[in-house]
Motif scaffolding. Structure first.
Motif, PDB file in Angstrom:
ATOM      1  N   ARG A 342     -17.973  19.271  -7.095  1.00 24.06           N
ATOM      2  CA  ARG A 342     -17.450  18.517  -8.231  1.00 24.06           C
ATOM      3  C   ARG A 342     -17.788  19.166  -9.568  1.00 24.06           C
ATOM      4  O   ARG A 342     -16.997  19.104 -10.508  1.00 24.06           O
ATOM      5  CB  ARG A 342     -17.997  17.087  -8.204  1.00 24.06           C
ATOM      6  CG  ARG A 342     -17.242  16.106  -9.079  1.00 24.06           C
ATOM      7  CD  ARG A 342     -17.902  14.734  -9.075  1.00 24.06           C
ATOM      8  NE  ARG A 342     -17.918  14.123  -7.776  1.00 24.06           N
ATOM      9  CZ  ARG A 342     -16.921  13.410  -7.261  1.00 24.06           C
ATOM     10  NH1 ARG A 342     -15.822  13.249  -7.953  1.00 24.06           N
ATOM     11  NH2 ARG A 342     -17.024  12.872  -6.067  1.00 24.06           N
ATOM     12  N   ASN A 343     -18.967  19.808  -9.651  1.00 22.33           N
ATOM     13  CA  ASN A 343     -19.455  20.239 -10.959  1.00 22.33           C
ATOM     14  C   ASN A 343     -19.656  21.742 -11.117  1.00 22.33           C
ATOM     15  O   ASN A 343     -19.897  22.210 -12.224  1.00 22.33           O
ATOM     16  CB  ASN A 343     -20.783  19.523 -11.272  1.00 22.33           C
ATOM     17  CG  ASN A 343     -20.615  18.023 -11.358  1.00 22.33           C
ATOM     18  OD1 ASN A 343     -19.737  17.538 -12.069  1.00 22.33           O
ATOM     19  ND2 ASN A 343     -21.429  17.275 -10.625  1.00 22.33           N
ATOM     20  N   PRO A 394     -14.743  16.275  -2.720  1.00 22.59           N
ATOM     21  CA  PRO A 394     -13.845  16.173  -3.875  1.00 22.59           C
ATOM     22  C   PRO A 394     -12.626  17.079  -3.698  1.00 22.59           C
ATOM     23  O   PRO A 394     -12.706  18.145  -3.091  1.00 22.59           O
ATOM     24  CB  PRO A 394     -14.713  16.651  -5.048  1.00 22.59           C
ATOM     25  CG  PRO A 394     -16.113  16.452  -4.590  1.00 22.59           C
ATOM     26  CD  PRO A 394     -16.108  16.671  -3.114  1.00 22.59           C
TER      27      PRO A 394
END
Length: 412
Positions: A342-343, A394
């Motif tokens: 996600r990051n 994700p």
């Protein structure tokens, strides 16, 4: 037993609904947003971006209060009018590719969300849930439905088809070239039949809108706890959804682009992949995988096919069989060192509506080192993962239809 109820939607007038309806705010570029807001005073973007009027960026509770003010101004000016009878709304979308989606806009139960009658397949971020819950509590409305899917049902299908033979409340085409139709169902007998059919369903599934539904559930929990006279009929017990049959849901994959090889040379990288995959160089012609557990890879000007060596990987749960999870567990995490999908800013995603040539162009530009393509997730896989209480990584699915804000509004 899934609970759906009719509601008195607040809707734009027929003459300007095409001007009001908007895509999600973040899906526009800055130039697109400014152009629409400069030249279209009816766009729903004016409601969700109230600071534009003052050329100011406004955040937090101040923004939420102004969103509510703009919404009330639209009502006072006659842009929005509320229906007088509780209704279901048959909604049809025909997108620019000719794909057709037919379903019902209704209010669905936060209690069903709590009891897992409404099932989830994605993780949500607690901070986003709380932020959006605060937003909902201040503004007091849902403007974009959660997308839910249910098992195909002949009786509901016939009701939808019959309604579509009548006069459409709305029929308009957006600049994105998708056409929208809306029919109102306010006959009490028809409403009862629809409700009875949904009551027969043990589960329905969130396709898109996990944060919106989670935030609505948080608001329901908070309001219920603070209301000593709570009886379950209050409007905060429900949130607006668009329910479509499973056969009409379209799922595309998200392909992956990676900015570097985690310190490995091309040769070292391929040798590491060989432990898990049978690798074949496909040359310069774009290659698309045709089966689950097969991947395409574009690296250094050439396409490769990657076929999983099944003796090297153990399939335990429905999640283990998902290609997005498989790619993560066998390549992205152990070889390329990407733990946080996600990051991590080393990875980006391209939805599968784009051809593999998009992956090629992105790598050839030098911005990315390698790209991966995969087959899309199936509806059955999505359901199995939700049924097992698991969550997809994700960007596992790019789901159609994509909905618009401001066509029907549910107040609470």
């Amino acid at each position: 037993m899934a609970k759906v109820i009719p509601f008195k939607a607040v809707r734009p007038t027929r003459a300007i609904v095409g001007l009001v309806a908007a895509r999600p705010y973040q899906s526009y570029t800055v130039d697109e947003r400014e152009s629409r807001m400069d030249y279209n005073p009816f766009s729903f973007l004016h409601i969700v971006n109230p600071g534009y009027k003052y050329d100011q960026v406004i955040t937090g509770e101040d923004r939420y209060k102004l969103v509510k003010n703009r919404y009330l101004e639209f009502k006072e000016d006659g842009v929005f009018v509320q229906d007088t009878k509780p209704s279901f709304y048959v909604y049809k979308i025909v997108n620019r590719h000719g794909q057709e989606f037919n379903g019902i806009i209704a209010a669905t139960s936060a209690e069903d969300y709590e009891s897992d009658i409404i099932k989830k397949h994605e993780d949500t971020l607690a901070k986003r849930e709380e932020t959006f819950k605060s937003y909902l509590k201040t503004v007091g409305f849902n403007a974009e439905p959660v997308l839910l899917t249910y098992p195909d049902n002949d009786i509901i299908s016939e009701i939808i088809k019959k309604a579509q033979k009548g006069y459409a409340e709305f029929e308009f085409t957006m600049t994105y070239r998708d056409t929208h139709f809306l029919w109102k169902l306010d006959n009490e007998d028809t409403i009862a039949i629809i409700q009875k059919e949904f009551e027969k369903m043990n589960t329905i599934y969130i396709a898109d809108g996990h944060h919106r539904s989670a935030s609505s559930y948080l608001l329901y929990s908070e309001e219920k706890a603070s209301n000593p006279n709570h009886d379950g009929s209050e409007s905060y017990n429900f949130f607006m959804s668009y329910l479509i049959p499973e056969s009409e849901l379209v799922i595309h994959e998200f392909n992956r682009l990676i900015k570097d090889l985690n310190g490995l040379s091309k040769e070292e990288f391929l040798i590491q992949l060989d432990a898990q995959y049978r690798i074949e160089n496909r040359g310069a012609m774009p290659y698309n995988p045709s089966k689950p557990h097969h991947f395409s890879m574009y690296l250094d000007g050439e396409f490769y096919s990657l076929y999983l060596r099944k003796t090297s990987y153990e399939f335990g749960t429905a999640l283990d069989k998902l290609d997005a999870q498989l790619l993560y567990k066998t390549i992205l995490q152990p070889v390329l060192g990407i733990d946080d999908l996600r990051n991590d800013n080393r990875i980006e995603y391209v939805n599968g509506q784009h051809e593999m040539i998009t992956i090629k162009s992105s790598v050839d530009s030098g911005e990315f080192k390698v790209g991966f393509g995969m087959c899309p997730t199936t509806v059955e896989q999505m359901k199995q993962i939700a049924d097992e209480g698991l969550k997809m990584p994700p960007k596992s699915t790019y789901i159609l239809p994509k909905l618009r804000s401001g066509i029907t509004i549910y107040e609470f």
